[in-house]
Design a protein around this motif. Structure first.
Motif, mmCIF file in Angstrom:
data_model
loop_
_atom_site.group_PDB
_atom_site.id
_atom_site.type_symbol
_atom_site.label_atom_id
_atom_site.label_comp_id
_atom_site.label_asym_id
_atom_site.label_seq_id
_atom_site.Cartn_x
_atom_site.Cartn_y
_atom_site.Cartn_z
ATOM 1 N N ARG A 235 -51.713 78.244 104.007
ATOM 2 C CA ARG A 235 -52.581 77.365 103.215
ATOM 3 C C ARG A 235 -52.788 76.070 103.991
ATOM 4 O O ARG A 235 -51.820 75.416 104.404
ATOM 5 N N ILE A 236 -54.027 75.711 104.209
ATOM 6 C CA ILE A 236 -54.367 74.471 104.897
ATOM 7 C C ILE A 236 -55.305 73.691 103.988
ATOM 8 O O ILE A 236 -56.421 74.144 103.688
ATOM 9 N N LEU A 237 -54.845 72.523 103.540
ATOM 10 C CA LEU A 237 -55.604 71.727 102.575
ATOM 11 C C LEU A 237 -56.206 70.501 103.256
ATOM 12 O O LEU A 237 -55.526 69.823 104.039
ATOM 13 N N PRO A 238 -57.459 70.198 102.959
ATOM 14 C CA PRO A 238 -58.070 68.975 103.518
ATOM 15 C C PRO A 238 -57.642 67.744 102.706
ATOM 16 O O PRO A 238 -57.630 67.781 101.474
ATOM 17 N N ILE A 239 -57.284 66.677 103.397
ATOM 18 C CA ILE A 239 -56.951 65.415 102.744
ATOM 19 C C ILE A 239 -58.093 64.438 103.002
ATOM 20 O O ILE A 239 -58.434 64.160 104.159
ATOM 21 N N LYS A 240 -58.703 63.949 101.913
ATOM 22 C CA LYS A 240 -59.871 63.077 102.058
ATOM 23 C C LYS A 240 -59.633 61.746 101.362
ATOM 24 O O LYS A 240 -58.924 61.679 100.368
ATOM 25 N N GLN A 241 -60.262 60.733 101.906
ATOM 26 C CA GLN A 241 -60.260 59.420 101.278
ATOM 27 C C GLN A 241 -61.719 58.976 101.105
ATOM 28 O O GLN A 241 -62.448 58.851 102.095
ATOM 29 N N GLN A 242 -62.086 58.777 99.837
ATOM 30 C CA GLN A 242 -63.446 58.377 99.516
ATOM 31 C C GLN A 242 -64.474 59.337 100.115
ATOM 32 O O GLN A 242 -65.511 58.955 100.654
ATOM 33 N N GLY A 243 -64.103 60.626 100.031
ATOM 34 C CA GLY A 243 -65.007 61.670 100.498
ATOM 35 C C GLY A 243 -64.983 61.926 101.979
ATOM 36 O O GLY A 243 -65.721 62.792 102.474
ATOM 37 N N ILE A 244 -64.137 61.240 102.720
ATOM 38 C CA ILE A 244 -64.069 61.407 104.182
ATOM 39 C C ILE A 244 -62.769 62.098 104.552
ATOM 40 O O ILE A 244 -61.688 61.695 104.115
ATOM 41 N N LEU A 245 -62.858 63.158 105.349
ATOM 42 C CA LEU A 245 -61.680 63.904 105.774
ATOM 43 C C LEU A 245 -60.830 63.062 106.726
ATOM 44 O O LEU A 245 -61.321 62.553 107.742
ATOM 45 N N VAL A 246 -59.534 62.903 106.380
ATOM 46 C CA VAL A 246 -58.643 62.103 107.232
ATOM 47 C C VAL A 246 -57.611 62.982 107.936
ATOM 48 O O VAL A 246 -57.147 62.637 109.019
ATOM 49 N N ARG A 247 -57.246 64.118 107.358
ATOM 50 C CA ARG A 247 -56.325 65.049 108.011
ATOM 51 C C ARG A 247 -56.214 66.311 107.187
ATOM 52 O O ARG A 247 -56.725 66.400 106.073
ATOM 53 N N TRP A 248 -55.520 67.297 107.736
ATOM 54 C CA TRP A 248 -55.234 68.560 107.050
ATOM 55 C C TRP A 248 -53.728 68.710 106.912
ATOM 56 O O TRP A 248 -52.970 68.313 107.799
ATOM 57 N N VAL A 249 -53.279 69.271 105.800
ATOM 58 C CA VAL A 249 -51.868 69.578 105.593
ATOM 59 C C VAL A 249 -51.753 71.085 105.365
ATOM 60 O O VAL A 249 -52.432 71.649 104.499
ATOM 61 N N GLY A 250 -50.893 71.730 106.161
ATOM 62 C CA GLY A 250 -50.770 73.183 106.052
ATOM 63 C C GLY A 250 -49.339 73.641 105.934
ATOM 64 O O GLY A 250 -48.401 72.937 106.327
ATOM 65 N N THR A 251 -49.156 74.853 105.382
ATOM 66 C CA THR A 251 -47.834 75.472 105.266
ATOM 67 C C THR A 251 -47.953 76.961 105.539
ATOM 68 O O THR A 251 -48.975 77.603 105.254
ATOM 69 N N PHE A 252 -46.891 77.529 106.115
ATOM 70 C CA PHE A 252 -46.704 78.978 106.220
ATOM 71 C C PHE A 252 -45.531 79.335 105.314
ATOM 72 O O PHE A 252 -44.395 78.919 105.594
ATOM 73 N N THR A 253 -45.782 80.071 104.268
ATOM 74 C CA THR A 253 -44.713 80.470 103.343
ATOM 75 C C THR A 253 -44.388 81.937 103.569
ATOM 76 O O THR A 253 -45.277 82.799 103.528
ATOM 77 N N ASP A 254 -43.098 82.221 103.830
ATOM 78 C CA ASP A 254 -42.664 83.602 104.059
ATOM 79 C C ASP A 254 -42.742 84.392 102.745
ATOM 80 O O ASP A 254 -42.022 84.105 101.782
ATOM 81 N N ILE A 255 -43.630 85.377 102.698
ATOM 82 C CA ILE A 255 -43.790 86.208 101.492
ATOM 83 C C ILE A 255 -43.522 87.680 101.821
ATOM 84 O O ILE A 255 -44.000 88.586 101.127
ATOM 85 N N HIS A 256 -42.778 87.922 102.895
ATOM 86 C CA HIS A 256 -42.552 89.303 103.338
ATOM 87 C C HIS A 256 -41.883 90.163 102.253
ATOM 88 O O HIS A 256 -42.397 91.255 101.946
ATOM 89 N N PRO A 257 -40.781 89.717 101.642
ATOM 90 C CA PRO A 257 -40.171 90.559 100.591
ATOM 91 C C PRO A 257 -41.115 90.776 99.394
ATOM 92 O O PRO A 257 -41.206 91.895 98.871
ATOM 93 N N GLN A 258 -41.772 89.708 98.990
ATOM 94 C CA GLN A 258 -42.689 89.843 97.859
ATOM 95 C C GLN A 258 -43.843 90.790 98.181
ATOM 96 O O GLN A 258 -44.305 91.544 97.328
ATOM 97 N N LYS A 259 -44.337 90.737 99.441
ATOM 98 C CA LYS A 259 -45.462 91.593 99.829
ATOM 99 C C LYS A 259 -45.076 93.056 99.779
ATOM 100 O O LYS A 259 -45.845 93.901 99.287
ATOM 101 N N LEU A 260 -43.900 93.372 100.295
ATOM 102 C CA LEU A 260 -43.447 94.763 100.255
ATOM 103 C C LEU A 260 -43.286 95.238 98.813
ATOM 104 O O LEU A 260 -43.685 96.362 98.461
#
Length: 523
Positions: A235-260
């Protein structure tokens, strides 16, 4: 809700019944003043407004309604039997009406117009609600963005404490920060972890980066120590201030057991869903059959009961002690009662089954004999003459095809000429195709059955009405009935993949024509 405004109740009732048959909620008003009071209290999708009324006429009412803000989306249909000139139609449209119909009104056309306007009303209301929802969502997002801007100082410390891989990306796509979990899948802080060949999302991510929108995907990442590909939710989320993109915040969550586990569960759900679909289909068919049984109990099974009552009355009136003739009447009454009991028991037993009704070979000759026996008293009183040519054995649902013949014979007896005994003739022949005028054929796959009577007949210009529920061509004072019999016959013929129509002239009798397949396929 539909509002009908007319100063004559006899005009309101048929329109109300027709609309209620199509599942509309209907209200009515008998004057323009009453209509305005109701519009102030209730939201109406469509108003059917009579033009000529004492006091306020339809045009005045429409002009008044136009000033109500809550009726802004309400559509008005004008009805008029007198004001049919162009100037009145023009006045109707300028008064706020969306349509102007002249009487007599075709009920099918009226229903179609009401359905269309009702649908437009619902869509307008949905658009308003959607607009309000979007406004609220915009406000919430603005607040969230402001909060994010104020907490950016705390972001890295929070990401460092997360149990999953976390990172931030600059607006130009460069990796700014990664936490320690990142290095289980990547050799350095500037390179994305290696993904499975089937999960290459680099090009796709570039489009999201360019458009500044959230990116979410399931991907498989290669763990450096084991070489195993494990499922992660990116998941990569855009972080904006007053409608202007300032950075992205992302995560990799291990879902291997849940996926199986989810894959295994999905297989089980798919198998169970198939079972439920089959059960649901069986339930729908069963419910449809229960509706048919209700009609049978309220219609078909009353004839034997009436016969029992008539015979018992004869015994009371004519015979006081043991008498051969009285015994005969009593025996007939007992036999009819037994037949009724057996029929009810069979129907109730069948109604408890979950299997749908099946087509089965049906001897129409035997079926007609039973129906005529039920009408024996009516035939005797009216001195009717009924002749039946040999009929074939067809694949039918016996209970439903019985209803078709019973309604046709009942109508032929009911709508007979005064002082003239009814004469009814039933004949049949095999035909080549499923068409009313198909040529006869000894080896045909369809059967044409014609029920002919010498009754009062009807004008064929009303053909489309006779098979519509509650539509009558005669007044209730002269002939009894609800106008539902032929509608039921039509539905049963549709169930048999057949056709039904009629040919008639006023005072020259009628011919009802049935087309039925000889063989049916059970689904």
């Amino acid at each position: 809700m539909i509002l009908i405004v007319d100063d004559r109740p006899e005009n309101i009732l048929p329109l109300k019944k027709i609309l209620e048959l199509h599942s509309f909620s209907v209200d009515s008003a008998e004057s323009g003043e009453e209509a305005l009071k109701k519009v102030l209290k209730t939201n109406y999708a469509v108003i059917i407004l009579d033009v000529q009324m004492p006091g306020m006429d339809g045009f005045e009412v429409a002009n008044a309604i136009a000033g109500f803000s809550k009726a802004r989306d309400t559509s008005i249909i004008f009805l008029s039997a007198v004001n049919t000139e162009k100037k009145f139609i023009t006045k109707g449209y300028t008064s706020g009406g969306v349509d102007y119909l002249t009487k007599p009104v075709d009920p099918d056309i009226l229903v179609l117009k009401v359905k269309t306007l009702h649908r437009l009303y619902k869509q307008q209301q949905e658009l308003k609600e959607t607009h309000k929802s979007l406004q609220k969502e915009i406000e919430v997002r603005k607040q969230a963005q402001e909060e994010i801007a104020g907490r950016m100082q705390e972001l890295q410390s929070v990401l460092a404490s997360l149990p999953q891989m976390a990172f931030t990306i600059a607006p130009d796509g460069r990796i700014e920060y990664v936490n320690e979990h990142w290095f289980r899948y990547s050799v350095d802080s500037t390179t994305f972890p290696q993904t499975h060949a089937d999960d290459d999302v680099c090009k796709e991510w570039e489009n999201y980066l360019k458009n500044g929108i959230e990116f979410t995907r399931e991907i498989r990442l290669k763990e450096l120590t084991t070489g195993e590909y494990r499922y992660h939710l990116l998941r990569i989320l855009p972080i904006k201030q007053q409608g202007i993109l300032v950075r992205w915040v992302g995560t990799f969550t291990d879902i291997h057991p849940q996926k199986l586990a989810a894959d295994l569960l999905e297989q089980k759900v798919e198998a169970r869903t198939k079972e439920l679909l089959i059960k649901n289909l069986e339930l729908e068919r069963s419910n449809h059959e229960l509706q048919q049984f209700t009609w049978v109990v309220s219609h078909d099974l009353k004839e034997p009961l009436r016969k029992i009552q008539i015979l018992n009355d004869l015994i009371k009136e004519k015979y006081l002690t043991g008498n051969v003739e009285a015994t005969a009447y009593l025996d007939r009454s007992i036999n009819s009662s037994a037949r009724m009991s057996t029929l009810i028991n069979d129907l109730l037993s069948y109604s408890q089954l979950s299997t749908p009704a099946l087509f089965q070979p049906t001897d129409l000759n035997s079926l007609l004999k039973e129906i005529l026996a039920d009408f024996e008293d009516v035939i005797s009183r009216s001195k009717a003459v009924i002749t039946v040519d040999p009929l074939p054995v067809l694949d039918t649902i016996p209970g439903r095809i019985r209803q078709v013949f019973q309604n046709l014979i009942s109508n032929a007896l009911k709508f007979s000429k005064k002082e003239i005994a009814p004469v009814i003739h039933i004949r049949a022949e095999l035909i080549e195709e499923k068409e009313i005028d198909s040529k006869p054929s000894p080896d045909g796959n369809f059967c044409r059955i014609v029920v002919i009577d010498n009754g009062i007949g009807f004008d064929e210009k009303f053909m489309d009405r006779i098979f519509v529920i509650f539509q009558r061509l005669t007044d209730r004072a002269s002939y009894e009935g609800t106008g539902i019999g032929l509608a039921i016959a039509k539905k049963n013929m549709d169930k048999h993949n057949g056709l039904i129509t009629a040919r008639s002239r006023v005072n020259e009798g009628s011919q009802f024509i049935l087309i039925l397949p000889v063989h049916q396929v059970n689904e």
